[in-house]
Design an enzyme around this catalytic site. Structure first.
Site, PDB file in Angstrom:
ATOM      1  N   HIS A 114       0.823  -1.226  -0.119  1.00  0.00           N
ATOM      2  CA  HIS A 114       0.091  -0.145   0.113  1.00  0.00           C
ATOM      3  C   HIS A 114       0.704   1.401  -0.038  1.00  0.00           C
ATOM      4  CE1 HIS A 114       0.934  -1.087   4.062  1.00  0.00           C
ATOM      5  NE2 HIS A 114       1.015   0.303   4.356  1.00  0.00           N
ATOM      6  N   ASP A 277      -5.507  -3.195  -2.897  1.00  0.00           N
ATOM      7  CA  ASP A 277      -4.130  -2.444  -2.773  1.00  0.00           C
ATOM      8  C   ASP A 277      -3.273  -2.569  -3.694  1.00  0.00           C
ATOM      9  OD1 ASP A 277      -3.402  -4.926  -1.911  1.00  0.00           O
ATOM     10  OD2 ASP A 277      -2.097  -4.452  -0.314  1.00  0.00           O
TER      11      ASP A 277
HETATM   12  C1  VG1 Z   1       0.405  -3.501   7.877  1.00  0.00           C
HETATM   13  C2  VG1 Z   1      -0.845  -3.985   8.495  1.00  0.00           C
HETATM   14  C3  VG1 Z   1      -0.714  -5.514   8.493  1.00  0.00           C
HETATM   15  C4  VG1 Z   1      -0.215  -6.043   7.243  1.00  0.00           C
HETATM   16  C5  VG1 Z   1       1.057  -5.416   6.842  1.00  0.00           C
HETATM   17  C6  VG1 Z   1       1.236  -5.872   5.311  1.00  0.00           C
HETATM   18  O1  VG1 Z   1       1.497  -3.622   8.769  1.00  0.00           O
HETATM   19  O2  VG1 Z   1      -1.027  -3.359   9.575  1.00  0.00           O
HETATM   20  O3  VG1 Z   1      -1.975  -6.010   9.021  1.00  0.00           O
HETATM   21  O4  VG1 Z   1      -0.183  -7.513   7.247  1.00  0.00           O
HETATM   22  O5  VG1 Z   1       0.814  -3.839   6.629  1.00  0.00           O
HETATM   23  O6  VG1 Z   1       0.304  -5.737   4.341  1.00  0.00           O
HETATM   24  P1  VG1 Z   1       2.108  -2.654   9.860  1.00  0.00           P
HETATM   25  O7  VG1 Z   1       3.472  -3.417  10.299  1.00  0.00           O
HETATM   26  O8  VG1 Z   1       2.562  -1.364   9.013  1.00  0.00           O
HETATM   27  O9  VG1 Z   1       1.030  -2.212  10.754  1.00  0.00           O
HETATM   28  V1  VG1 Z   1       0.459  -5.235   2.928  1.00  0.00           V
HETATM   29  O10 VG1 Z   1      -0.633  -5.503   2.059  1.00  0.00           O
HETATM   30  O11 VG1 Z   1       1.351  -3.943   3.121  1.00  0.00           O
HETATM   31  O12 VG1 Z   1       1.692  -6.494   2.207  1.00  0.00           O
HETATM   32 CO    CO Z   2      -0.867  -5.480   0.270  1.00  0.00          CO
END
Ligand code: VG1
Ligand code: CO
Length: 543
Positions: A114, A277
């Site tokens: 994202h 995303d």
């Molecule tokens: C964030 C979200 C988490 C998700 C991660 C990767 O992590 O909170 O739930 O698994 O992004 O998702 P963090 O450590 O920033 O809270 V993705 O779709 O960026 O691979």
């Molecule tokens: Co992702």
């Protein structure tokens, strides 16, 4: 073609976070940066000689160049084969599926999910293991250790491989197979869901909008929703991937996907809307006049998945990340299922799925998935919703109201404070950690604290322990506050505050979440002193 051994030296800070290594694109483009990290992956997995890997990414800036470097490095280190999505494109769930169906030794996904893309924005690399899932913590720890002692990397000097044409070519002694990034994934979806029923739903006049946010799901959504399921042309919005995602954040939430949310709140609202995303593993679900929180979506899917062909045998169990609301716990209890609570990040679900302990998993950040792959999967969640709506033939709003009447409603919100000074953020958490012992029994606007602790996870499959996974404060009335720092940001620290309160119904099921949560929000500030520590009066992003 010549194999070159390049001398290098460790580069600081190559520690994978919640989901791979993410840095500014320019950092990744710096001398030896990508190469060091990829060589560290090879070293950590015992080399790639004789192995087969999958490779693809979300199409962001530098995706194509990075893919060519990785191919040359794999060939120089003796890999047998790399299966690449055409133009080096693969969504995260499609890559996971390819790793599994082709029984490869793992794969590399190029994505910062994202996070925005572009030369001045973010890039990322993640390694997935042979089960198709994100590298577990012991492996990411080994990769990091290798980055701290890498002294050289091997790379082939060669022209670029033409990745625009499907088929097999040689790169030195290695084979490169270029595949359609969508076909296998679309077939998997057809095997799981009742496409005839969904097609009939669209034929009956049911309308939908899917916002691909200029990211990787565009081609997948167009093929599946418009071509195979007969949704009207134009159902998919922003369906052509662009290297900078049209200048936006491909984050499917009410802030970054605001135009879609505005649409469902307007008089032109479609029956159903969704977004995904950057790398296609997360989803946002909307109905006419309604945003479905990801935690509620997980609960609804758990309660109804058995209505669809892929899950007609019922679920083995469910799992949610710790900050995700307890809505799915109530469904699990009613259905006699075990509900596992894991740390944030998909890598913790892999063991539960592999061991057959859970079928459905989800996170409050809009990641939902099942044992069909070993990643969260945005389009899969959308199709599961569509299949359920086709069977139940009511609106999203009716479905949610029925659900809340039966299980009660877990009001939920997450407040993010972005790019906070890292030292101040950790000082705040240290102070809070130090005071946890004094909180139980104390009364705040949100209620009387029942438990205050720091979450640690003992993996029930391999016995590994993960500590410091978030500070949580539970209240006697079922409300809860969680504080943790993000592991995916690239600038300073992002503080995430997760807020939850429970209303058993039958009254109080249709309040505005920020109102229902007002006391909890005030207590989150009072307990942690967020504004004093961070210098911020309000969160940057509220979802
Ligand atoms: C964030 C979200 C988490 C998700 C991660 C990767 O992590 O909170 O739930 O698994 O992004 O998702 P963090 O450590 O920033 O809270 V993705 O779709 O960026 O691979
Ligand atoms: Co992702």
């Amino acid at each position: 073609m010549e194999r070159i051994r390049v001398e290098t030296a460790p580069i600081e800070g190559q520690k994978p976070g919640t989901s791979g290594l993410r840095k500014k694109t320019e950092v990744f483009m710096g001398e030896h940066y990508l190469e060091n990290f990829v060589q560290a992956i090879w070293n950590a997995i015992g080399g790639v000689a004789g192995k087969t890997l999958v490779l693809g990414g979300d199409g962001r800036y530098f995706n194509d160049r990075a893919a060519q470097v990785i191919l040359r490095m794999a060939a120089a280190s003796g890999a047998a084969k790399v299966i690449v999505g055409r133009d080096a494109i693969l969504s995260t769930p499609a890559a996971s599926h390819l790793i599994r169906t082709r029984q490869t030794d793992g794969g590399i996904i190029l994505s910062a999910s994202h996070n925005p893309g572009g030369r001045d924005e973010d890039f990322g690399v993640k390694f997935n293991a042979a089960n198709g899932g994100p590298a577990p913590e012991d492996l990411t720890d080994r990769i990091f250790a290798e980055t701290e002692r890498v002294a050289f990397y091997d790379i082939l000097s060669s022209h670029d491989v033409d990745l625009s044409v499907e088929g097999e070519v040689a790169l030195g002694d290695m084979r490169v197979e270029v595949v359609d990034p969508v076909a296998d994934y679309a077939s998997l979806m057809e095997a799981l869901f009742d496409f005839d029923a969904i097609r009939a739903l669209f034929n009956s006049g049911f309308t939908m909008r899917f916002d691909a946010m200029h990211a990787v799901t565009g081609p997948y959504a167009t093929e599946i929703l418009e071509n195979r399921l007969g949704a009207a042309k134009g159902t998919v919005l922003n369906g052509t991937p662009s290297p900078d995602f049209g200048g936006g954040h491909p984050d499917p939430n009410p802030i970054w996907a605001k135009p879609l949310v505005d649409l469902v709140m307007s008089s032109d609202a479609p029956d159903f809307a969704a977004a995904s995303d950057g790398d296609g593993d997360r989803n946002m679900i909307l109905g006419r006049g309604l945003y479905v929180t990801p935690s509620d979506s997980l609960a609804v899917l758990a309660a109804n998945a058995h209505l669809t062909p892929g899950y007609s045998g019922g679920l083995k169990g469910v799992a949610r990340s710790m900050p995700t609301s307890g809505a799915v716990d109530r469904v699990a209890e009613a259905m006699g299922l075990t509900c596992f609570e894991t740390p944030t990040g998909w890598k913790f679900f892999g063991n539960l799925l592999d061991a057959g302990k859970a079928t459905l998993c989800g996170e409050e950040s809009a990641g939902t998935g099942s044992d069909h792959v070993r990643e969260k999967d945005g389009l899969w969640a959308v199709l599961l919703w569509l299949n359920i709506l086709a069977v139940k033939s009511g609106s999203v709003k009716e479905l949610m109201l029925d659900h809340w009447r039966r299980y009660g409603r877990n009001y939920y919100s997450r407040h993010d404070y972005e790019a906070v000074d890292a030292g101040r953020a950790s000082d705040m958490l240290d102070a809070l950690r130090g005071g946890l012992g004094d909180l139980p029994g104390r009364a705040f606007a949100a209620g009387v604290v029942s438990v205050a602790d720091e979450f640690a996870y003992d993996d029930p499959v391999d016995g590994s322990r993960s500590e410091r996974q978030g500070l949580r404060i539970a209240f006697e009335n079922g409300s809860r506050i969680v504080y943790r720092l993000s592991g995916t940001g690239t600038v300073g620290a992002t503080l995430r505050v997760y807020l939850e309160t429970y209303s058993p119904g039958p009254d109080g099921l249709e309040e505005a979440p920020e109102e229902a949560l007002a006391a909890v929000i005030a207590s989150a500030e009072e307990i942690a002193g967020i504004s004093e520590h961070t210098g911020r009066d309000a969160p940057d992003v509220t979802t």
